[in-house]
Design an enzyme around this catalytic site. Structure first.
Site, PDB file in Angstrom:
ATOM      1  N   GLY A  10       2.234  -3.374  -3.670  1.00  0.00           N
ATOM      2  CA  GLY A  10       2.378  -2.807  -5.020  1.00  0.00           C
ATOM      3  C   GLY A  10       3.842  -2.704  -5.418  1.00  0.00           C
ATOM      4  N   ILE A  12       6.066   0.018  -5.840  1.00  0.00           N
ATOM      5  CA  ILE A  12       6.983   0.786  -4.987  1.00  0.00           C
ATOM      6  C   ILE A  12       6.911   0.282  -3.540  1.00  0.00           C
ATOM      7  CG2 ILE A  12       7.554   3.098  -4.105  1.00  0.00           C
ATOM      8  CD1 ILE A  12       6.343   4.268  -6.700  1.00  0.00           C
ATOM      9  N   ASP A  31      -2.411  -3.742   2.332  1.00  0.00           N
ATOM     10  CA  ASP A  31      -2.772  -3.687   0.909  1.00  0.00           C
ATOM     11  C   ASP A  31      -4.066  -4.471   0.703  1.00  0.00           C
ATOM     12  OD1 ASP A  31      -0.708  -3.123  -1.781  1.00  0.00           O
ATOM     13  OD2 ASP A  31      -2.676  -4.043  -2.104  1.00  0.00           O
ATOM     14  N   GLY A  36      -2.020  -4.797  -6.338  1.00  0.00           N
ATOM     15  CA  GLY A  36      -0.781  -5.330  -5.765  1.00  0.00           C
ATOM     16  C   GLY A  36      -0.775  -6.861  -5.806  1.00  0.00           C
ATOM     17  N   LEU A  76       1.202   5.022   0.029  1.00  0.00           N
ATOM     18  CA  LEU A  76       1.404   4.763  -1.401  1.00  0.00           C
ATOM     19  C   LEU A  76       0.143   4.206  -2.057  1.00  0.00           C
ATOM     20  CD1 LEU A  76       4.862   2.932  -1.065  1.00  0.00           C
ATOM     21  CD2 LEU A  76       4.510   5.316  -1.737  1.00  0.00           C
ATOM     22  N   TYR A 149      -7.385  10.933 -11.935  1.00  0.00           N
ATOM     23  CA  TYR A 149      -6.175  10.606 -11.160  1.00  0.00           C
ATOM     24  C   TYR A 149      -5.496  11.899 -10.691  1.00  0.00           C
ATOM     25  CZ  TYR A 149      -1.423   8.803 -10.293  1.00  0.00           C
ATOM     26  OH  TYR A 149      -0.188   8.492  -9.744  1.00  0.00           O
TER      27      TYR A 149
HETATM   28  N1  NAD Z   1       5.083   4.104 -10.331  1.00  0.00           N
HETATM   29  C1  NAD Z   1       5.189   5.370 -10.723  1.00  0.00           C
HETATM   30  O1  NAD Z   1       5.869   5.664 -11.721  1.00  0.00           O
HETATM   31  C2  NAD Z   1       4.508   6.471  -9.961  1.00  0.00           C
HETATM   32  C3  NAD Z   1       4.607   7.788 -10.452  1.00  0.00           C
HETATM   33  C4  NAD Z   1       3.965   8.808  -9.761  1.00  0.00           C
HETATM   34  C5  NAD Z   1       3.284   8.531  -8.584  1.00  0.00           C
HETATM   35  N2  NAD Z   1       3.194   7.246  -8.130  1.00  0.00           N
HETATM   36  C6  NAD Z   1       2.441   7.005  -6.890  1.00  0.00           C
HETATM   37  O2  NAD Z   1       3.141   6.071  -6.082  1.00  0.00           O
HETATM   38  C7  NAD Z   1       2.212   5.239  -5.378  1.00  0.00           C
HETATM   39  C8  NAD Z   1       2.557   3.778  -5.610  1.00  0.00           C
HETATM   40  O3  NAD Z   1       2.472   3.497  -7.004  1.00  0.00           O
HETATM   41  P1  NAD Z   1       2.866   2.071  -7.614  1.00  0.00           P
HETATM   42  O4  NAD Z   1       3.454   2.325  -8.939  1.00  0.00           O
HETATM   43  O5  NAD Z   1       3.597   1.262  -6.616  1.00  0.00           O
HETATM   44  O6  NAD Z   1       1.414   1.467  -7.873  1.00  0.00           O
HETATM   45  P2  NAD Z   1       0.815   0.010  -7.534  1.00  0.00           P
HETATM   46  O7  NAD Z   1      -0.509  -0.086  -8.197  1.00  0.00           O
HETATM   47  O8  NAD Z   1       1.813  -1.043  -7.844  1.00  0.00           O
HETATM   48  O9  NAD Z   1       0.643   0.111  -5.960  1.00  0.00           O
HETATM   49  C9  NAD Z   1      -0.502   0.656  -5.344  1.00  0.00           C
HETATM   50  C10 NAD Z   1      -0.953  -0.356  -4.299  1.00  0.00           C
HETATM   51  O10 NAD Z   1      -2.025   0.187  -3.555  1.00  0.00           O
HETATM   52  C11 NAD Z   1      -2.968  -0.857  -3.297  1.00  0.00           C
HETATM   53  N3  NAD Z   1      -4.235  -0.189  -3.011  1.00  0.00           N
HETATM   54  C12 NAD Z   1      -4.951   0.640  -3.825  1.00  0.00           C
HETATM   55  N4  NAD Z   1      -6.029   1.087  -3.176  1.00  0.00           N
HETATM   56  C13 NAD Z   1      -6.011   0.537  -1.930  1.00  0.00           C
HETATM   57  C14 NAD Z   1      -6.862   0.635  -0.803  1.00  0.00           C
HETATM   58  N5  NAD Z   1      -7.971   1.370  -0.814  1.00  0.00           N
HETATM   59  N6  NAD Z   1      -6.532  -0.084   0.307  1.00  0.00           N
HETATM   60  C15 NAD Z   1      -5.420  -0.849   0.338  1.00  0.00           C
HETATM   61  N7  NAD Z   1      -4.564  -0.964  -0.694  1.00  0.00           N
HETATM   62  C16 NAD Z   1      -4.868  -0.277  -1.823  1.00  0.00           C
HETATM   63  C17 NAD Z   1      -2.948  -1.704  -4.558  1.00  0.00           C
HETATM   64  O11 NAD Z   1      -3.413  -3.019  -4.364  1.00  0.00           O
HETATM   65  C18 NAD Z   1      -1.447  -1.664  -4.903  1.00  0.00           C
HETATM   66  O12 NAD Z   1      -0.761  -2.739  -4.301  1.00  0.00           O
HETATM   67  C19 NAD Z   1       0.830   5.641  -5.873  1.00  0.00           C
HETATM   68  O13 NAD Z   1       0.249   6.511  -4.926  1.00  0.00           O
HETATM   69  C20 NAD Z   1       1.081   6.383  -7.163  1.00  0.00           C
HETATM   70  O14 NAD Z   1       0.105   7.352  -7.424  1.00  0.00           O
HETATM   71  C21 NAD Z   1       3.793   6.214  -8.797  1.00  0.00           C
END
Ligand code: NAD
Length: 325
Positions: A10, A12, A31, A36, A76, A149
């Site tokens: 993903g 981050i 992942d 992602g 994450l 969420y």
């Molecule tokens: N980006 C932001 O601004 C932000 C803000 C607050 C919190 N967050 C938290 O940070 C974390 C990462 O966010 P991001 O922006 O990189 O999101 P993203 O969607 O880019 O990354 C999440 C990743 O998790 C993978 N995923 C989801 N469920 C899965 C599972 N069951 N098994 C394996 N892989 C799985 C997805 O394929 C994806 O690659 C999340 O937990 C999100 O809640 C992000």
């Protein structure tokens, strides 16, 4: 150190994987590619210290043998993004709850530590100008799709603290406030990539209501340094930390800045909030107090919003040139 990253393909997670490999750690990256992209990991795909597992983290037999005593799991993986969460709020809830439970059980069995990504959205409709970790948290009505969420992340926080207190699993909870950076995708409703792509494409930059919503945006490199600083700080375990930038801008200011910097001919237009997002779920201001992390570790953000936007515009332009070659 062996570090396991869930959600590693993903936004981050991929930046963190690349960073930790550059710092000579071994990374096990997991992942299921639900949101992602493997391409995000292209720069390190052949790295000798990367173990890549494409699977759902709930299928723990696919990865728990990678977790050894003392390893750190940076959790994450979650269903995120306004569009995705509204489109399927029930499965957002289930995925985020079951995934975190799976991570905590592996950590308990294998004696690992867990850093869990939470969100500023747990502060709900708080009208406090600056939000601290001890402030009350809230959820809007359950008929608001986005609540699933928030409920999932609140429950994840409670589960993590429970495992820390009662099951000897050291945990850190990081509440991220809007993270901005390269490779963030517009298709899941993220405002900065959407505005930059539209400004460069001549499409309208749409502000909901009057665009007066205030947000702070934290540059990805600052978020990575916060995570790494915290997991290396023994006194951080068992605690919750806000991770964000301590300045805000309105969405209107953001649109105008992007418009100017892209020399855009796009229209900046106004629209009513889409029906599914109207009402109580819109949050007008969210600014983190970063006193707690700063006093414990000295961490503070280095990149402020104008520089963040400049870096991201330059990156999108570079990608457009590569695409046209
Ligand atoms: N980006 C932001 O601004 C932000 C803000 C607050 C919190 N967050 C938290 O940070 C974390 C990462 O966010 P991001 O922006 O990189 O999101 P993203 O969607 O880019 O990354 C999440 C990743 O998790 C993978 N995923 C989801 N469920 C899965 C599972 N069951 N098994 C394996 N892989 C799985 C997805 O394929 C994806 O690659 C999340 O937990 C999100 O809640 C992000």
């Amino acid at each position: 150190m062996n570090i396991i990253i869930t959600g590693a393909a993903g936004f981050i997670g991929s930046h963190l994987t690349i960073k930790l490999l550059a710092l000579n750690h071994h990374v096990t990256a997991i992942d299921n590619l639900s949101t992602g992209f493997l391409d995000n990991l292209n720069p390190v795909k052949d790295h000798p210290d990367l173990t890549l597992i494409i699977d759902d983290i709930q299928n723990t037999s696919a990865w728990d043998n990678q977790a050894k005593n003392g390893d750190i799991i940076i959790h994450l993986a979650a269903t995120v993004g306004v569009k995705k969460v509204y489109a399927d709020s029930y499965n957002t809830l289930i995925n985020n709850l079951d995934s975190t439970q799976a991570v905590l059980e592996v950590a308990r069995n294998r004696k690992c530590k867990v850093f869990m990504a939470s969100t500023s959205e747990v502060y709900g409709q708080s009208e406090k100008p600056v939000l601290s970790e001890t402030d009350s948290l809230s959820v809007t009505t359950t008929d608001q799709g986005r609540s699933s969420y928030v409920i999932s992340k609140l429950t994840n926080e409670i589960s993590c603290l429970n495992y820390h207190q009662l099951k000897s699993v050291p945990v850190i909870i990081g509440r991220f406030f809007n993270v901005a950076g390269e490779n963030q995708k517009s298709e899941f409703g993220m405002v900065i990539p959407t505005f930059i792509e539209n400004a460069l494409d001549g499409k309208p930059l749409i502000l909901y209501n009057d665009g007066s919503q205030r947000r702070s945006f934290c540059y990805i490199e600052d978020v990575l340094s916060a995570i790494i600083t915290l997991i290396l700080e023994p006194r951080a375990w068992g605690n919750i930390f806000n991770i964000g930038n301590d300045t805000t801008i309105t969405i209107k200011e953001l649109a105008e800045y992007i418009h100017k910097k892209c020399n855009s001919h796009s229209e900046i237009s106004y629209a009513a909030m889409p029906a599914e997002r109207s009402g109580k779920s819109e949050i007008y201001s969210r600014l983190p107090s970063i006193k707690k992390i700063n006093e414990l570790t000295g961490w503070k953000p280095e990149v402020y919003w104008q520089k963040t936007i400049d870096l991201l515009i330059a990156n999108v332009k570079k990608d457009l040139i590569i695409d046209r070659l």
